[in-house]
Enzyme design. Structure first.
Site, PDB file in Angstrom:
ATOM      1  CE  LYS A   1      -3.420   2.554   2.735  1.00  0.00           C
ATOM      2  NZ  LYS A   1      -4.384   2.511   3.842  1.00  0.00           N
TER       3      LYS A   1
ATOM      4  CG  HIS B   1      -7.832 -30.155 -34.375  1.00  0.00           C
ATOM      5  ND1 HIS B   1      -7.053 -29.031 -34.248  1.00  0.00           N
ATOM      6  CD2 HIS B   1      -7.607 -30.626 -35.627  1.00  0.00           C
ATOM      7  CE1 HIS B   1      -6.396 -28.807 -35.390  1.00  0.00           C
ATOM      8  NE2 HIS B   1      -6.704 -29.767 -36.233  1.00  0.00           N
TER       9      HIS B   1
END
Length: 549
Positions: A152, A307
């Site tokens: 922070k 695939h």
């Protein structure tokens, strides 16, 4: 004046912040002594806690104990040591504000410009199988508080949560101080670190509170009082992953992509690449599908994927001298044309025999638990083939998460953990002999790996024709039969869901299929059974379906 309402004109620019004082408290002590030595050489005062302080002191570097800073001893078996204003004021003071600087002076508290903290090994403790009490003791409290406070206050403090950042921070210290750009980047990493940590803790406690799906305990006072049984899924779902690598592109060249690894995962994302080109997005998708298909079986098995669909799945012949090579040969024979450029997964160590067969086939990826040295030598002659080994503790996931727009779907994975063929119901024809039952069991398991609508034809423990991903079951039947060709006659068939009409089944019957396994449950089951009976074909209802989308 409250910092929330401070006039921006009161802030003083602090791009480069010299490091005079550092707070160091780490569980992972990788690189700690090198860091401590570099900071000490730069004249940085080191403040530390517990075993970290002792490690630094034993190496001959000066270090101040946190207890000396707070005037309060570490207590409650180390649960309380840094949770003190003398520490957190030094982390949170915004020295761009003269008022904060003055308050620190009035309180006799010195600021920290560098904080090096990583957290208790919670994930590792859970993975070790430790009991609940031990796991709870590894829930860090003071660490996340320091990390978040420092992040922070990144305009003033550089927060470091990973040894991988030590070199860059030391370089900055030696150059005169950390830059705002560096501190912002470190703050982002720090917030991600605590978020992932909190996610791991939340997930653990959710798993402790919530019973596994299908096993919620409805007995006891709550159930007796008519109260609702606990949900099989937690009220809040959270998960985290770490950036592992940026991929060349995504599913297509115009899409960006990256690989993230879950902090507690043991799957294809954590596989070790032994050889070949870097993995692509599509390689990972197909490799995951291949592994899932191969590991549906306890016998030596191989799946070849293209695939995301199988173009061949097989288990080893019972009398095979090289079982995994036998399984690969049978899987490849299903559809050699489609196997070109495919992805192969084996659930056993790849042998030289299997490798020599693969070497003659263009293959994108081979993934297995291990490779014999001779197999690795054979396959490594092919420059581009990617060879991957799964983690030693690899296991198929118990749950699956799929992203949809605006949210996620979560379900128990479709697994064959308790496969019981004795629960099947014979609805037409004569009871199958032992070999036919074995082939039906194989086909039924293999069909789970095929995208719906799925039809799989099999013989002698190997697929011979696969119909996948069609929008109606008749087309899937035609596709499976066409791919099988002459091999359709005498094969067995599995359908991932019921036949809504007899027309799809009739395609299989006309091709000479000798037995069928399907879930049943259609309103026209009688019509389908009559077609099988008229053909004299054995058909079993399994009582469950295996849709795969």
């Amino acid at each position: 004046m409250s910092v929330h309402a401070a006039d921006p004109s009161l802030y003083r620019d602090r791009d480069v912040v010299p490091v005079r004082r550092a707070l160091v408290s780490v569980s992972d002590k990788s690189g700690l002594l090198e860091l401590a030595g570099a900071l000490a050489d730069a004249g940085v005062e080191l403040v530390s806690t517990g075993s970290t302080a002792q490690t630094i002191r034993d190496a001959g570097y000066a270090v101040t104990d946190v207890a000396s800073v707070t005037g309060f001893p570490e207590s409650l078996d180390g649960r309380v040591k840094t949770l003190h204003p003398a520490v957190h004021a030094g982390l949170l003071a915004d020295l761009r504000l003269e008022s904060h600087e003055q308050q620190l002076a009035d309180l006799g508290i010195a600021a920290f410009e560098l904080v090096v903290v990583n957290l208790y090994p919670f994930v590792e403790t859970v993975a070790s199988g430790a009991d609940t009490a031990t796991v709870v003791e590894n829930v860090d409290i003071g660490g996340p508080a320091m990390v978040r406070a420092s992040a922070k206050n990144h305009p003033n403090v550089a927060i470091v949560v990973s040894p991988s950042s030590y070199a860059e921070v030391v370089e900055a210290v030696r150059a005169g101080g950390t830059t705002l750009e560096l501190r912002k980047r470190l703050a982002a990493q720090a917030f991600g670190h605590t978020a992932a940590y909190d996610t791991a803790v939340a997930s653990y406690f959710a798993s402790e509170v919530v019973a596994p799906s299908g096993t919620s305990d409805t007995s006891g006072p709550s159930a007796a009082a008519g109260q609702e049984a606990p949900s099989a899924f937690p009220e809040h779902l959270s998960f985290s992953a770490d950036h592992a690598t940026t991929l060349r592109y995504g599913e297509n060249a115009h899409q960006s992509a990256a690989l993230y690894t879950s902090t507690d995962g043991t799957g294809i994302a954590q596989a070790t690449q032994l050889h070949g080109k870097e993995m692509s997005y599509n390689n990972y998708v197909d490799a995951d599908a291949a592994v899932r298909a191969a590991y549906d079986f306890t016998e030596p098995a191989v799946a070849i994927i293209k695939h995301a669909n199988p173009c061949g799945i097989a288990v080893a012949a019972p009398d095979a001298g090289d079982p995994i090579a036998s399984a690969h040969a049978a899987a490849h024979a299903c559809d050699p044309l489609s196997a070109f450029g495919g992805v192969i997964a084996a659930n056993r160590t790849v042998t030289r025999g299997m490798a020599e067969t693969i070497a003659d086939i263009f293959t994108e990826v081979v993934v297995a638990p291990a490779f014999d040295p001779e197999a690795l030598e054979v396959l490594s002659r092919k420059k581009n083939i990617r060879l991957l080994t799964l983690p030693a503790d690899f296991a198929l996931a118990e749950q699956e998460v799929k992203q949809i727009s605006g949210g996620f779907l979560v379900q128990d994975a479709d697994r064959f953990t308790t496969f019981d063929q004795s629960s099947w119901t014979l609805v037409s024809g004569e009871p199958a002999d032992e070999q036919t039952l074995a082939d039906l069991a194989f086909a039924w398991k293999a069909s789970r790996a095929v995208k719906s609508n799925a039809i799989l034809l099999a013989n002698q423990g190997a697929s011979v024709g696969v119909g996948m991903g069609q929008v109606n079951r008749v087309d899937s039947c035609h596709l499976a039969v066409n791919r099988a060709g002459d091999r359709a006659a005498g094969s067995v068939a599995a359908s991932d869901a019921f036949f809504p009409f007899a027309d799809g089944l009739q395609v299989l019957l006309d091709a000479g299929v000798r037995a069928v396994a399907q879930p049943g449950g259609s309103v026209r089951d009688d019509e389908v059974i009559q077609a099988a009976t008229a053909a004299g074909v054995t058909m079993y209802f399994t009582g469950e379906r295996h849709f795969f989308h």
